[in-house]
Design a protein around this motif. Sequence first.
Motif, PDB file in Angstrom:
ATOM      1  N   ARG A  67       0.788  -1.169  -0.012  1.00 39.51           N
ATOM      2  CA  ARG A  67       0.071  -0.076   0.033  1.00 39.51           C
ATOM      3  C   ARG A  67       0.981   1.231   0.022  1.00 39.51           C
ATOM      4  O   ARG A  67       1.806   1.541   0.760  1.00 39.51           O
TER       5      ARG A  67
ATOM      6  N   LEU B 272     -10.830   0.194   5.259  1.00 40.93           N
ATOM      7  CA  LEU B 272      -9.819  -0.434   4.452  1.00 40.93           C
ATOM      8  C   LEU B 272     -10.062  -1.992   4.419  1.00 40.93           C
ATOM      9  O   LEU B 272      -9.956  -2.651   3.375  1.00 40.93           O
TER      10      LEU B 272
ATOM     11  N   GLU C 166      -8.418  -0.807  -4.054  1.00 39.72           N
ATOM     12  CA  GLU C 166      -6.960  -1.326  -3.594  1.00 39.72           C
ATOM     13  C   GLU C 166      -6.814  -2.620  -4.699  1.00 39.72           C
ATOM     14  O   GLU C 166      -5.488  -2.655  -5.267  1.00 39.72           O
TER      15      GLU C 166
END
Length: 455
Positions: free
Chosen positions: A25, A272, A282
């Motif tokens: 990330r 998330l 993502e």
Amino acid sequence: MRNILLTTVTALLLASCGVYKPYSRPEEVKTDGLYGTDIQAEDTASIASLHWSELFTDTRLQSLIRRGLENNNDLNVARLKVVEAEATLMSSRLAYLPSVSLAPQGTLSSFDGSKTTKTYTLAASAEWELDLFGKLTNAKRGARAALEQSRAYRQAVQTQLIATIANSYYNLLMLDVQLDINRCTAESWSESLRTLELQKQFGNTTEAAVQQARANLLTVETNVLTLEQQVKKQENAISLLLGDVPSHIERGTLTEQQFPDTLSVGVPLQLLARRPDIRQAEASLAQAFYATGAARSAFYPSITLGGSAGWTNSTGAAIINPGRWLLSAVGSLTHPLFNRGRNIANLRIAKAQQQEALLSFQQSLLKAGSEVNDALAQWQTADRRLQLDGKQIAALRRTVESTRQLMEHSSSTTYLEVLTAQQSLLSAELTEANDHFDKIQGMINLYHALGGGSW
């Protein structure tokens, strides 16, 4: 020569180390303050940790949600996309193995009328691409990211479906309340009209007052028909969500619904993991990351090993049956020379698409934080409005009763005052029903915004 070749391969391997780097990330992705400055989110407890059946305790609604999860066509399409992604990942994993094929061949030949010669070859061939520069690895990792994206999309469709069914169900209950209010009002006003008609016969009221009362009654009766249509339309919309033909929806009442008195949102970092649309964004970023790695791999050679083994009776001039062993091996190295311009362009495109995916990921986080803030504000505001609605309705009911008694026993009070009080009471009762639904909707929106309902 051998040393030169070894040095070249070693240099290429060192230069290509970057194409094997796994996704992580980006550091610029932040979640601090995502809910806004007016929400202090420090407790990790969140309403999203509840299973949807714990939040929606109405057994009729639970039955509808289960039917929707089983039969909804959009959700079933999302499930099939997961199956497609799983097959793609399997294909990318099998790319590490050699490809084997069987290619038997037989020929008949004769030259200038001579005796026909019969030959055959029965051989199996294999080809294996060495993944020295990350081409296959990036393809496999990209396929895994695509699978995660498909799974997140399926969960996003599921959470949206649960929220939509719940919203539609409670909207139907709200319409039922408004329909009951209008029907009761129509009965009350019909009685008032009959009273006015009797009073007119004795000269205690005017024709204008009677006609005004009749017009108001017709307005309410029109509202009843409109609400009946809206109820049917909402039932049809729920049936569509369930993948069913239009039918009557079994339901409870708005007043019997029970929900938590307080709603906790947890910390923004939990979004998330919980919100499927963020996980989908993502996964899309990871897929773009590996696509960039694959574009870099195109600058390096492609090394393929191949060979074949089998039997043949054609080994020169002699014809032998049964055949003899046939063995061959070949290795090839293909390095781009005159298509570097295309590879450079592809790499630039991949980098740009990776940056687009990063911006989309960041935007999905901002959107999630805004939705949490909006939903919590909706729930809190509707709760405060309901408290005021109750006080207003109590005051208006006393007003209606007082003006009605004054009109019956005093000539100073006209029917217009009674009519105004009745209309205000009707409006307040309809507003209370709408605010009750608005509070429930705020809770549903908050549950959905926090990622609830994904399991």
